[in-house]
Design an enzyme around this catalytic site. Structure first.
Site, PDB file in Angstrom:
ATOM      1  N   ARG A  16      46.553   2.458  80.697  1.00  0.00           N
ATOM      2  CA  ARG A  16      45.147   2.400  80.303  1.00  0.00           C
ATOM      3  C   ARG A  16      44.955   2.583  78.803  1.00  0.00           C
ATOM      4  O   ARG A  16      43.818   2.541  78.329  1.00  0.00           O
ATOM      5  CB  ARG A  16      44.347   3.483  81.041  1.00  0.00           C
ATOM      6  CG  ARG A  16      44.381   3.352  82.550  1.00  0.00           C
ATOM      7  CD  ARG A  16      43.553   4.427  83.217  1.00  0.00           C
ATOM      8  NE  ARG A  16      43.794   4.505  84.641  1.00  0.00           N
ATOM      9  CZ  ARG A  16      43.232   5.388  85.449  1.00  0.00           C
ATOM     10  NH1 ARG A  16      42.388   6.285  84.950  1.00  0.00           N
ATOM     11  NH2 ARG A  16      43.497   5.404  86.743  1.00  0.00           N
ATOM     12  N   LYS A  66      49.479   4.362  98.421  1.00  0.00           N
ATOM     13  CA  LYS A  66      48.575   5.221  97.662  1.00  0.00           C
ATOM     14  C   LYS A  66      47.188   5.098  98.305  1.00  0.00           C
ATOM     15  O   LYS A  66      46.724   3.980  98.551  1.00  0.00           O
ATOM     16  CB  LYS A  66      48.532   4.753  96.206  1.00  0.00           C
ATOM     17  CG  LYS A  66      47.425   5.359  95.354  1.00  0.00           C
ATOM     18  CD  LYS A  66      47.502   4.772  93.943  1.00  0.00           C
ATOM     19  CE  LYS A  66      46.334   5.201  93.089  1.00  0.00           C
ATOM     20  NZ  LYS A  66      46.457   4.726  91.689  1.00  0.00           N
ATOM     21  N   GLU A 110      53.576   9.564  86.652  1.00  0.00           N
ATOM     22  CA  GLU A 110      52.894   8.268  86.634  1.00  0.00           C
ATOM     23  C   GLU A 110      52.111   8.129  85.339  1.00  0.00           C
ATOM     24  O   GLU A 110      51.117   8.818  85.121  1.00  0.00           O
ATOM     25  CB  GLU A 110      51.942   8.133  87.824  1.00  0.00           C
ATOM     26  CG  GLU A 110      51.162   6.823  87.814  1.00  0.00           C
ATOM     27  CD  GLU A 110      49.997   6.784  88.792  1.00  0.00           C
ATOM     28  OE1 GLU A 110      49.085   5.966  88.576  1.00  0.00           O
ATOM     29  OE2 GLU A 110      50.000   7.565  89.766  1.00  0.00           O
TER      30      GLU A 110
END
Length: 213
Positions: free
Chosen positions: A51, A134, A47
């Site tokens: 950012r 999640k 993943e």
């Protein structure tokens, strides 16, 4: 892609290994060797969080690594979904879930691991057809005890807890019947990436891949 299809695909990806590395890439030159080290260590599902300015290019580079299954984390908007898919992401992860984001992922055929932290959020996503979620932020939301509590009345929902998960507490989560895998950043630490210590990262990945579940 229907929510049921998306959730099934997300489940298959989560079943690849006990830990999904949560990756922050600042230097694009780190992307390929990092992915190779993690895959070699037994953690194929990666993943890459959106950012940093290098994130999309990192996804594109990691997608070329044999054996890797690369996804985009921190999906927030439909534009994020399109950009991630165009970069080569094969799944998405979001801190929460909105109808616009879910619609965009379904329209783009991008399997999504949507975030939920409460029973109500889990029920809402289950109602839409999502059963692989999640749990975020895991530790701040009550940790393994809270996730176990949610699992009692909603056993049909499975989770990948992320946020504060470490090598020290990962087994607390992985031992739960409603946890398929956990997400963690400790397998790709910034200091080892900066030093180019790919053997050290592979060793961390092997240790994480050996965790029981």
């Amino acid at each position: 892609m229907t929510p049921l299809q998306a959730s099934q695909k997300a489940l298959e990806i989560c079943q690849l290994a006990p830990i999904v590395p949560v990756i922050v890439v600042d230097d694009i030159s780190h992307a390929a060797p990092l992915a190779k080290a993690l895959v070699a260590g037994g953690l194929p599902a990666l993943e890459v969080t959106l950012r940093t300015p290098a994130a999309l290019e990192a996804i594109a580079e990691m997608a070329k690594v044999q054996g890797g299954v690369v996804g985009a984390g921190t999906l927030m908007t439909p534009a994020d979904v399109i950009a991630a898919k165009d970069a080569g992401a094969t799944f998405g992860v979001s801190p929460g879930a909105t109808d616009r984001l879910l619609d965009a992922c379904e329209d783009a055929d991008l399997p999504l691991l949507p975030g939920a932290a409460t029973a109500t959020e889990a029920m809402r996503l289950l109602e839409r057809g999502y059963s692989m979620l999640k749990f975020f932020p895991a530790e701040a939301s009550g940790g393994a005890a809270a996730l176990k509590g949610i699992g009692a009345p909603i056993p049909q929902v499975k989770f990948c807890p992320t946020g504060g998960v470490s090598m020290e507490n990962a087994t607390d989560y992985l031992s739960l019947s409603n946890v398929v895998c956990a997400g963690g950043s400790w397998v790709a630490p910034k200091d080892k990436m900066a030093a180019g210590d790919w053997a050290g990262i592979e060793a961390l990945a092997r240790e994480a891949a050996a965790l029981p579940r």
